[in-house]
Design a protein around this motif. Sequence first.
Motif, PDB file in Angstrom:
ATOM      1  N   LEU A 170      40.711  10.850  22.752  1.00 49.37           N
ATOM      2  CA  LEU A 170      42.166  10.971  22.854  1.00 49.37           C
ATOM      3  C   LEU A 170      42.674  12.027  21.874  1.00 49.37           C
ATOM      4  CD1 LEU A 170      44.638   9.790  24.300  1.00 49.37           C
ATOM      5  CD2 LEU A 170      44.803   8.127  22.435  1.00 49.37           C
ATOM      6  N   GLY A 171      42.179  11.992  20.652  1.00 45.23           N
ATOM      7  CA  GLY A 171      42.573  12.990  19.659  1.00 45.23           C
ATOM      8  C   GLY A 171      42.129  14.386  20.020  1.00 45.23           C
ATOM      9  N   GLU A 172      40.888  14.506  20.493  1.00 47.78           N
ATOM     10  CA  GLU A 172      40.355  15.823  20.845  1.00 47.78           C
ATOM     11  C   GLU A 172      41.096  16.466  22.017  1.00 47.78           C
ATOM     12  OE1 GLU A 172      35.704  14.996  19.472  1.00 47.78           O
ATOM     13  OE2 GLU A 172      36.146  15.340  21.601  1.00 47.78           O
ATOM     14  N   GLU A 173      41.606  15.658  22.932  1.00 48.58           N
ATOM     15  CA  GLU A 173      42.231  16.202  24.133  1.00 48.58           C
ATOM     16  C   GLU A 173      43.752  16.266  24.072  1.00 48.58           C
ATOM     17  OE1 GLU A 173      40.670  14.375  27.665  1.00 48.58           O
ATOM     18  OE2 GLU A 173      38.599  14.746  27.048  1.00 48.58           O
ATOM     19  N   THR A 174      44.368  15.405  23.257  1.00 47.47           N
ATOM     20  CA  THR A 174      45.837  15.335  23.235  1.00 47.47           C
ATOM     21  C   THR A 174      46.439  15.547  21.853  1.00 47.47           C
ATOM     22  OG1 THR A 174      45.966  12.955  22.786  1.00 47.47           O
ATOM     23  CG2 THR A 174      45.757  13.629  25.107  1.00 47.47           C
ATOM     24  N   GLY A 175      45.608  15.524  20.819  1.00 48.83           N
ATOM     25  CA  GLY A 175      46.128  15.613  19.462  1.00 48.83           C
ATOM     26  C   GLY A 175      46.734  14.311  18.964  1.00 48.83           C
ATOM     27  N   VAL A 176      46.702  13.258  19.789  1.00 53.76           N
ATOM     28  CA  VAL A 176      47.295  11.971  19.428  1.00 53.76           C
ATOM     29  C   VAL A 176      46.317  11.198  18.553  1.00 53.76           C
ATOM     30  CG1 VAL A 176      48.111   9.756  20.317  1.00 53.76           C
ATOM     31  CG2 VAL A 176      48.724  11.882  21.491  1.00 53.76           C
ATOM     32  N   GLY A 177      46.794  10.783  17.383  1.00 59.58           N
ATOM     33  CA  GLY A 177      45.958  10.039  16.449  1.00 59.58           C
ATOM     34  C   GLY A 177      46.220   8.546  16.499  1.00 59.58           C
ATOM     35  N   GLU A 178      45.423   7.834  15.744  1.00 64.44           N
ATOM     36  CA  GLU A 178      45.465   6.368  15.737  1.00 64.44           C
ATOM     37  C   GLU A 178      46.839   5.817  15.364  1.00 64.44           C
ATOM     38  OE1 GLU A 178      42.578   2.732  14.248  1.00 64.44           O
ATOM     39  OE2 GLU A 178      42.384   4.699  13.317  1.00 64.44           O
ATOM     40  N   ALA A 179      47.585   6.511  14.520  1.00 65.81           N
ATOM     41  CA  ALA A 179      48.904   6.043  14.092  1.00 65.81           C
ATOM     42  C   ALA A 179      49.901   5.974  15.251  1.00 65.81           C
ATOM     43  CB  ALA A 179      49.454   6.953  12.997  1.00 65.81           C
ATOM     44  N   HIS A 180      49.618   6.709  16.327  1.00 64.56           N
ATOM     45  CA  HIS A 180      50.541   6.751  17.458  1.00 64.56           C
ATOM     46  C   HIS A 180      50.028   6.003  18.690  1.00 64.56           C
ATOM     47  CE1 HIS A 180      51.877  10.364  15.126  1.00 64.56           C
ATOM     48  NE2 HIS A 180      52.998   9.691  15.277  1.00 64.56           N
ATOM     49  N   VAL A 181      49.028   5.143  18.488  1.00 61.28           N
ATOM     50  CA  VAL A 181      48.412   4.454  19.625  1.00 61.28           C
ATOM     51  C   VAL A 181      48.221   2.975  19.308  1.00 61.28           C
ATOM     52  CG1 VAL A 181      46.316   4.282  21.022  1.00 61.28           C
ATOM     53  CG2 VAL A 181      47.140   6.506  20.330  1.00 61.28           C
ATOM     54  N   GLU A 182      48.519   2.156  20.317  1.00 60.01           N
ATOM     55  CA  GLU A 182      48.217   0.728  20.237  1.00 60.01           C
ATOM     56  C   GLU A 182      47.345   0.391  21.439  1.00 60.01           C
ATOM     57  OE1 GLU A 182      50.504  -3.593  20.415  1.00 60.01           O
ATOM     58  OE2 GLU A 182      51.583  -1.777  20.992  1.00 60.01           O
ATOM     59  N   PHE A 183      46.106  -0.031  21.184  1.00 59.08           N
ATOM     60  CA  PHE A 183      45.227  -0.421  22.283  1.00 59.08           C
ATOM     61  C   PHE A 183      45.688  -1.763  22.839  1.00 59.08           C
ATOM     62  CE2 PHE A 183      42.527   2.803  20.420  1.00 59.08           C
ATOM     63  CZ  PHE A 183      41.941   3.380  21.527  1.00 59.08           C
ATOM     64  N   ILE A 184      45.834  -1.829  24.156  1.00 57.58           N
ATOM     65  CA  ILE A 184      46.340  -3.026  24.824  1.00 57.58           C
ATOM     66  C   ILE A 184      45.215  -3.797  25.497  1.00 57.58           C
ATOM     67  CG2 ILE A 184      47.865  -3.855  26.668  1.00 57.58           C
ATOM     68  CD1 ILE A 184      49.555  -1.286  26.150  1.00 57.58           C
ATOM     69  N   ALA A 185      44.303  -3.074  26.144  1.00 55.43           N
ATOM     70  CA  ALA A 185      43.243  -3.746  26.908  1.00 55.43           C
ATOM     71  C   ALA A 185      42.060  -2.814  27.093  1.00 55.43           C
ATOM     72  CB  ALA A 185      43.767  -4.180  28.280  1.00 55.43           C
ATOM     73  N   LYS A 186      40.929  -3.436  27.368  1.00 56.02           N
ATOM     74  CA  LYS A 186      39.718  -2.716  27.766  1.00 56.02           C
ATOM     75  C   LYS A 186      39.350  -3.235  29.148  1.00 56.02           C
ATOM     76  CE  LYS A 186      34.854  -2.166  26.627  1.00 56.02           C
ATOM     77  NZ  LYS A 186      33.734  -2.825  25.964  1.00 56.02           N
ATOM     78  N   ALA A 187      38.943  -2.352  30.037  1.00 58.78           N
ATOM     79  CA  ALA A 187      38.551  -2.759  31.390  1.00 58.78           C
ATOM     80  C   ALA A 187      37.435  -3.799  31.314  1.00 58.78           C
ATOM     81  CB  ALA A 187      38.092  -1.548  32.197  1.00 58.78           C
ATOM     82  N   ARG A 188      37.469  -4.738  32.238  1.00 58.77           N
ATOM     83  CA  ARG A 188      36.487  -5.830  32.238  1.00 58.77           C
ATOM     84  C   ARG A 188      35.063  -5.334  32.413  1.00 58.77           C
ATOM     85  NH1 ARG A 188      40.802  -7.669  35.256  1.00 58.77           N
ATOM     86  NH2 ARG A 188      39.816  -7.051  37.195  1.00 58.77           N
ATOM     87  N   GLU A 189      34.906  -4.272  33.193  1.00 57.90           N
ATOM     88  CA  GLU A 189      33.575  -3.738  33.486  1.00 57.90           C
ATOM     89  C   GLU A 189      33.579  -2.226  33.357  1.00 57.90           C
ATOM     90  OE1 GLU A 189      32.811  -4.915  37.507  1.00 57.90           O
ATOM     91  OE2 GLU A 189      32.653  -7.037  37.012  1.00 57.90           O
ATOM     92  N   GLU A 190      32.381  -1.661  33.307  1.00 62.77           N
ATOM     93  CA  GLU A 190      32.258  -0.210  33.370  1.00 62.77           C
ATOM     94  C   GLU A 190      32.643   0.238  34.780  1.00 62.77           C
ATOM     95  OE1 GLU A 190      28.722   1.704  31.020  1.00 62.77           O
ATOM     96  OE2 GLU A 190      28.011  -0.060  32.102  1.00 62.77           O
ATOM     97  N   HIS A 191      33.163   1.461  34.853  1.00 62.09           N
ATOM     98  CA  HIS A 191      33.491   2.057  36.148  1.00 62.09           C
ATOM     99  C   HIS A 191      32.618   3.290  36.327  1.00 62.09           C
ATOM    100  CE1 HIS A 191      37.052  -0.373  37.187  1.00 62.09           C
ATOM    101  NE2 HIS A 191      37.103  -0.554  35.883  1.00 62.09           N
ATOM    102  N   PHE A 192      32.195   3.540  37.553  1.00 61.25           N
ATOM    103  CA  PHE A 192      31.273   4.631  37.852  1.00 61.25           C
ATOM    104  C   PHE A 192      31.882   5.581  38.867  1.00 61.25           C
ATOM    105  CE2 PHE A 192      28.758   1.126  36.431  1.00 61.25           C
ATOM    106  CZ  PHE A 192      27.652   1.664  35.810  1.00 61.25           C
TER     107      PHE A 192
END
Length: 161
Positions: free
Chosen positions: A61-83
Motif C-alpha cells: 500500500l505504501g509503495e503504490e499509494t504513499g499511504v502509511g500505517e497512520a492513515h489506515v485501519e485494517f477492517i478485515a482479511k479475506a477468509r481464503e486466498e484468492h487465485f
Amino acid sequence: MASIPNDSELSYRPCVGVMLVNMDGKVFVGQRIDSQVEAWQMPQGGIDDGEDVRAAALRELGEETGVGEAHVEFIAKAREEHFYDLPTELIGKLWGGKYRGQRQYWFLARFLGSDEDINIQTSHPEFKEWKWIDPETLPDLIVPFKRKLYRDILQEFRALI
C-alpha cells in the motif's frame, strides 16, 4: 533452446491485495503505468520471503499509494486466498516466467487520511492516475482475467464497506 514449462507445471505467485475504502465508501483504484490498455486495479503485490501477509499489505500500500500505517485501519482479511490465472499470452512474460498467476491474500482497509495523503509518485511508481470509485463499478474497470477475483472480493467485503 530452453523449453517453456506448461502452465500447469507453474505455481502461483504469493501476493497480497488491499481494498482501500474512504469514509464515503468509495474504493481506491490506480491506473497501471505499464499497460497499453486502460487497466485499473486496487493496490496489490508480491510477498517477500518470510514476510507476514499483513506487513506485506501495508508495505505494498505504501509503495503504490504513499499511504502509511497512520492513515489506515485494517477492517478485515479475506477468509481464503484468492487465485487468478494469467492469459496464455502473458504466461512466461511476467515475473521471470516462473508463475501461472497469483494467489492473493486480500485485506479491507479504511483510509483515514485526506486525498492529499495519497502520493502515487513513489520511488517505483506503478500507477499513472488514481481515483475513488463506487464499489459496484470495480469489476467493470479491471482487466478481464481479474474480474472474477474482484467480484469475489467485493462480495466478501461489501457489507463491511
